[in-house]
Design a protein around this motif. Sequence first.
Motif, PDB file in Angstrom:
ATOM      1  N   UNK A   1      57.927 -56.865  61.473  1.00 43.10           N
ATOM      2  CA  UNK A   1      59.135 -56.406  60.778  1.00 43.10           C
ATOM      3  C   UNK A   1      60.410 -57.045  61.314  1.00 43.10           C
ATOM      4  N   UNK A   2      60.272 -58.077  62.150  1.00 41.16           N
ATOM      5  CA  UNK A   2      61.426 -58.808  62.637  1.00 41.16           C
ATOM      6  C   UNK A   2      61.889 -59.780  61.553  1.00 41.16           C
ATOM      7  N   UNK A   3      63.163 -59.737  61.202  1.00 34.98           N
ATOM      8  CA  UNK A   3      63.648 -60.572  60.110  1.00 34.98           C
ATOM      9  C   UNK A   3      64.752 -61.535  60.525  1.00 34.98           C
ATOM     10  N   UNK A   4      65.201 -61.471  61.768  1.00 30.69           N
ATOM     11  CA  UNK A   4      66.322 -62.327  62.162  1.00 30.69           C
ATOM     12  C   UNK A   4      66.246 -62.615  63.652  1.00 30.69           C
TER      13      UNK A   4
ATOM     14  N   UNK B   1      65.995 -53.744  67.361  1.00 33.30           N
ATOM     15  CA  UNK B   1      65.692 -55.087  67.819  1.00 33.30           C
ATOM     16  C   UNK B   1      65.475 -55.155  69.313  1.00 33.30           C
ATOM     17  N   UNK B   2      65.343 -56.379  69.817  1.00 30.61           N
ATOM     18  CA  UNK B   2      65.085 -56.546  71.245  1.00 30.61           C
ATOM     19  C   UNK B   2      65.623 -57.889  71.717  1.00 30.61           C
ATOM     20  N   UNK B   3      65.828 -58.002  73.021  1.00 28.30           N
ATOM     21  CA  UNK B   3      66.280 -59.233  73.646  1.00 28.30           C
ATOM     22  C   UNK B   3      65.070 -59.917  74.267  1.00 28.30           C
TER      23      UNK B   3
ATOM     24  N   UNK C   1      66.246 -59.175  65.664  1.00 20.62           N
ATOM     25  CA  UNK C   1      66.544 -57.947  64.933  1.00 20.62           C
ATOM     26  C   UNK C   1      65.338 -57.550  64.097  1.00 20.62           C
ATOM     27  N   UNK C   2      65.157 -56.266  63.884  1.00 26.55           N
ATOM     28  CA  UNK C   2      64.017 -55.769  63.122  1.00 26.55           C
ATOM     29  C   UNK C   2      64.493 -54.946  61.937  1.00 26.55           C
TER      30      UNK C   2
ATOM     31  N   UNK D   1      58.913 -65.434  78.422  1.00 27.31           N
ATOM     32  CA  UNK D   1      58.144 -64.716  77.423  1.00 27.31           C
ATOM     33  C   UNK D   1      58.289 -63.211  77.542  1.00 27.31           C
ATOM     34  N   UNK D   2      59.357 -62.754  78.207  1.00 25.16           N
ATOM     35  CA  UNK D   2      59.546 -61.334  78.490  1.00 25.16           C
ATOM     36  C   UNK D   2      60.563 -60.714  77.534  1.00 25.16           C
ATOM     37  N   UNK D   3      60.254 -59.520  77.057  1.00 25.41           N
ATOM     38  CA  UNK D   3      61.237 -58.722  76.330  1.00 25.41           C
ATOM     39  C   UNK D   3      62.036 -57.958  77.372  1.00 25.41           C
ATOM     40  N   UNK D   4      63.313 -58.324  77.515  1.00 27.16           N
ATOM     41  CA  UNK D   4      64.128 -57.770  78.608  1.00 27.16           C
ATOM     42  C   UNK D   4      64.863 -56.497  78.215  1.00 27.16           C
ATOM     43  N   UNK D   5      65.033 -56.277  76.907  1.00 27.62           N
ATOM     44  CA  UNK D   5      65.795 -55.109  76.465  1.00 27.62           C
ATOM     45  C   UNK D   5      65.321 -54.707  75.069  1.00 27.62           C
ATOM     46  N   UNK D   6      65.012 -53.426  74.904  1.00 28.27           N
ATOM     47  CA  UNK D   6      64.504 -52.924  73.623  1.00 28.27           C
ATOM     48  C   UNK D   6      65.517 -52.002  72.956  1.00 28.27           C
ATOM     49  N   UNK D   7      65.247 -51.722  71.661  1.00 26.22           N
ATOM     50  CA  UNK D   7      66.046 -50.783  70.867  1.00 26.22           C
ATOM     51  C   UNK D   7      67.515 -51.217  70.808  1.00 26.22           C
TER      52      UNK D   7
END
Length: 397
Positions: free
Chosen positions: A81-84, A102-104, A96-97, A110-116
């Motif tokens: 559901x990520x569109x951007x 979204x998330x950083x 962005x979702x 390859x790490x997601x450092x920040x969610x929501x």
Amino acid sequence: MKKISVSLFIAVMWKGICQALGWFFGLFGYKHDGKFAKIVWGMFATSAAVVMSIIALVLVCALGEEGYKRYFRGHQCEYANCYHSEYVARNIYFHNTEDGKGYIFNKLTGEITLRYVYWIAKPLGNDSLVCFSTGKKRGYFSKNTGKVVIEPKYDHAWVFSDGLASVEEGGYVKFIDSTGKTMIDQKMPYVLNMEGYVFHSGYCVVDTEDGELCGLIDKTGKTVLAKEYNSISPTNDLEMWRITKGNENGLLDKDLKPIIPLTECTLWVCDNIVDMIMPDHTIRKLDRKGNLINDFYVESVRTLEYSKDEVIHRTEKTTDDDGNVVDTTIEAYHPQATARMRAYVAGDGYEGLMNADGHVITMPLYKEISAIGYDLYLCEVSNGDKVIVNGKGEIVK
């Protein structure tokens, strides 16, 4: 043990395959030099070429896809559901979702450092903290690491610029540094829909409590321009400030010294030129130091045509009911002629009269000018009201 090269191995394998095929087809009367042999080997060579091409294409596609994924890893969202995907800095991306959560993403690790994360706002200049929203609160993360530096605890927050960012808590705006420490706190009430409390070249626009007027403060919080202007805004290069008070506009340099004092006009800065449209609709241009270049510019000039008194009948031959050929008028019109004066267009689309030598006969007083004779003109003043003006610029009564 003797080492076997790859080329030798392939040659031996190919020879073995050929001998096996020769033995197999020999069971059906196959002869090496026969016509049937040529057909078989032709089909075999073609099939082998096709198979090898398909294998090569599959390998290229697989390698290309893997390379694409590796190269554009930061641009590809991890969720369906990520569109951007938006570049933040270096290897940091904001994804962005569709649900706004979204998330950083750090492309390097390859790490997601920040969610929501609902949205982000990048800093200006050399500042490194990015403003972000969780949907309820706002905070800041480092654009270099993607990790939170100032926790999302503010109701409103604006971008970092000149080392400071404005935040709102409890209905009041204050300014913090990159550690979250409060640097300016004047108990300034938050004004709804204010465009943003952001520093530019050491100054920040602040509003009165009703949001009607504004002024400037410096990085210490000191008021350097009183809150008495309708608008204050920096130019695109941040070298000047445009100020408005009522119908008057002016221009200040980056040290807030007047370049153009408050003057009744429309004013804007384009490249290195200041354009001004004066109340009489004339256009003047000044340089960035306020020196006048020229006080009379026009946007365009057009010739004026009028209808002459004579009437021209255009006819064609037709046959009447008795079979006689006659001339029948199909059109009657006044021929057009060019008037002595031209119309020039100045500021706000207003027009004036000038002669063929370029000398101005009237100031740009009229919304529209049309010729009604060789040296007579119908000029619209306002609201559809018109006057007749002669070639001397005089109103004919």
